[in-house]
Design an enzyme around this catalytic site. Sequence first.
Site, PDB file in Angstrom:
ATOM      1  CG  ASP A  55     -11.237-105.123  66.887  1.00  0.00           C
ATOM      2  OD1 ASP A  55     -10.789-105.144  68.043  1.00  0.00           O
ATOM      3  OD2 ASP A  55     -12.216-104.428  66.543  1.00  0.00           O
ATOM      4  CG  ASP A 111      -7.469-100.294  67.329  1.00  0.00           C
ATOM      5  OD1 ASP A 111      -8.026-100.843  68.292  1.00  0.00           O
ATOM      6  OD2 ASP A 111      -8.069 -99.553  66.522  1.00  0.00           O
ATOM      7  CE1 TYR A 156      -4.748 -95.977  67.570  1.00  0.00           C
ATOM      8  CE2 TYR A 156      -5.857 -95.612  69.655  1.00  0.00           C
ATOM      9  CZ  TYR A 156      -5.771 -96.275  68.447  1.00  0.00           C
ATOM     10  OH  TYR A 156      -6.705 -97.207  68.133  1.00  0.00           O
ATOM     11  CG  ASP A 177      -0.718-105.068  53.068  1.00  0.00           C
ATOM     12  OD1 ASP A 177       0.324-105.423  53.663  1.00  0.00           O
ATOM     13  OD2 ASP A 177      -0.713-104.683  51.879  1.00  0.00           O
ATOM     14  CE  LYS A 227       1.210-100.956  53.907  1.00  0.00           C
ATOM     15  NZ  LYS A 227       1.015-101.874  52.734  1.00  0.00           N
TER      16      LYS A 227
HETATM   17  C1  IPM Z   1      -9.092-100.795  71.856  1.00  0.00           C
HETATM   18  C2  IPM Z   1     -10.121 -99.774  71.512  1.00  0.00           C
HETATM   19  C3  IPM Z   1      -9.575 -98.395  71.856  1.00  0.00           C
HETATM   20  C4  IPM Z   1      -8.397 -98.121  70.964  1.00  0.00           C
HETATM   21  C5  IPM Z   1     -10.597 -97.252  71.794  1.00  0.00           C
HETATM   22  C6  IPM Z   1     -11.796 -97.529  72.677  1.00  0.00           C
HETATM   23  C7  IPM Z   1      -9.980 -95.926  72.133  1.00  0.00           C
HETATM   24  O1  IPM Z   1     -10.495 -99.880  70.177  1.00  0.00           O
HETATM   25  O2  IPM Z   1      -8.680-100.857  73.021  1.00  0.00           O
HETATM   26  O3  IPM Z   1      -8.711-101.559  70.965  1.00  0.00           O
HETATM   27  O4  IPM Z   1      -8.542 -97.714  69.807  1.00  0.00           O
HETATM   28  O5  IPM Z   1      -7.265 -98.325  71.433  1.00  0.00           O
HETATM   29 MG    MG Z   2      -9.682-101.578  69.151  1.00  0.00          MG
END
Ligand code: IPM
Ligand code: MG
Length: 383
Positions: free
Chosen positions: A269, A265, A147, A241, A209
């Site tokens: 999710d 990240d 990042y 993975d 990884k």
């Molecule tokens: C998260 C989001 C952020 C990230 C974005 C909005 C920059 O996806 O907090 O997971 O990638 O960190």
């Molecule tokens: Mg995210």
Amino acid sequence: MAQSSRANRKVLVLPGDGIGPEIMREVMRLFEFFDRRNIARFDVGEGLVGGAAYEASGVPLTDDTLAEAMASDAVLFGSVGGPKWEALPFELRPERGLLRLRKEMDLFANLRPAVVFDALADASALKRDLVAGLDLMIVRELTGGIYFGEPRGVETMPDGTRRGINTEIYTEAEIERVLRAGFDLAVKRQRRLCEVAMKRQRRLCEVDKANVMESGGLWREVAERVHADYPQVELSFMYADNCAMQLVRNPKQFDVIVTSNLFGDILSDCAAMLTGSLGMLPSASLGAADAAGRRKALYEPVHGSAPDIAGKNLANPLACVLSFAMMLRYSFDLADEASLVEDAVRRALAAGVRTADILQPNTARVSTRVMGDTILRELEKVA
Ligand code: IPM
Ligand code: MG
């Protein structure tokens, strides 16, 4: 209560864009409740971030707001972004406001719990028995890796074609501090009663990884070394993975997962979806402890700004409410008070009260405001 007279708990509230302001409005009522009932007082300030800050001042986060955030014990963040600002140059996008806060406050440890509330176990895309009772924590490194790594950018090569570059880069110190945060958490984490009864060992899984990335190998080495200080925690390793696959195959095998910024990240999710609704998940981003043991901290719902439903009184405020609870627990040592808030959420769900995103058969669909009313009513009962 000894704590109730302490008004030196400084909180900066940044509602942001989209549904941010309306969910934060419900959380403001929690501050008011704690104050009115003499449970805990906070010195609450408010500021702009994201598109809202851009509209007011031409940048997604002003230096003044950043300074206020740095001077606060905790920042409570709503959400940023929306179609209105998508065409802006990278540096002016709403998301940059959030990234700048994370980076400048040095919030390197991002805690993302994935907890399945009993009443919502059927809302998961997975079968009920795979997720019922799930309680895992992803600790995502938040201020390093690809990042922020240099070199980065898009450059033109001698033949006129272009190439895009981003760099995964981690120092041993960066790896070590986030792993320590993960191990500390594994030791401290309150497990569900049944697991305690089963005397289940604390577990930490480091995810990388290492089969293709040298930096991943370094993560493993550092994890082995840090582990020596935490013999009571079982350490394991997994490729990212495989972890994505295991999260949907058998998520309950995990306790604490520690991983890099990018993998965290993605995997968070995935873990979020296990719980049935992104609208339910809070997060905490913590810095290093200072001499007095205080950490800079930012709390935010994992969901985004949901521009499609913004301003319609439809959004689920619970992730933001649960972020408030995390703030009580991690920034102010108010674990009992945090449990009150979490209990209120549990009771509201058990009573069948639902915003649209978590609606199920035989439950009542309510607005953002009515969900806020319900949480307050349940709080009155348990507090
Ligand atoms: C998260 C989001 C952020 C990230 C974005 C909005 C920059 O996806 O907090 O997971 O990638 O960190
Ligand atoms: Mg995210």
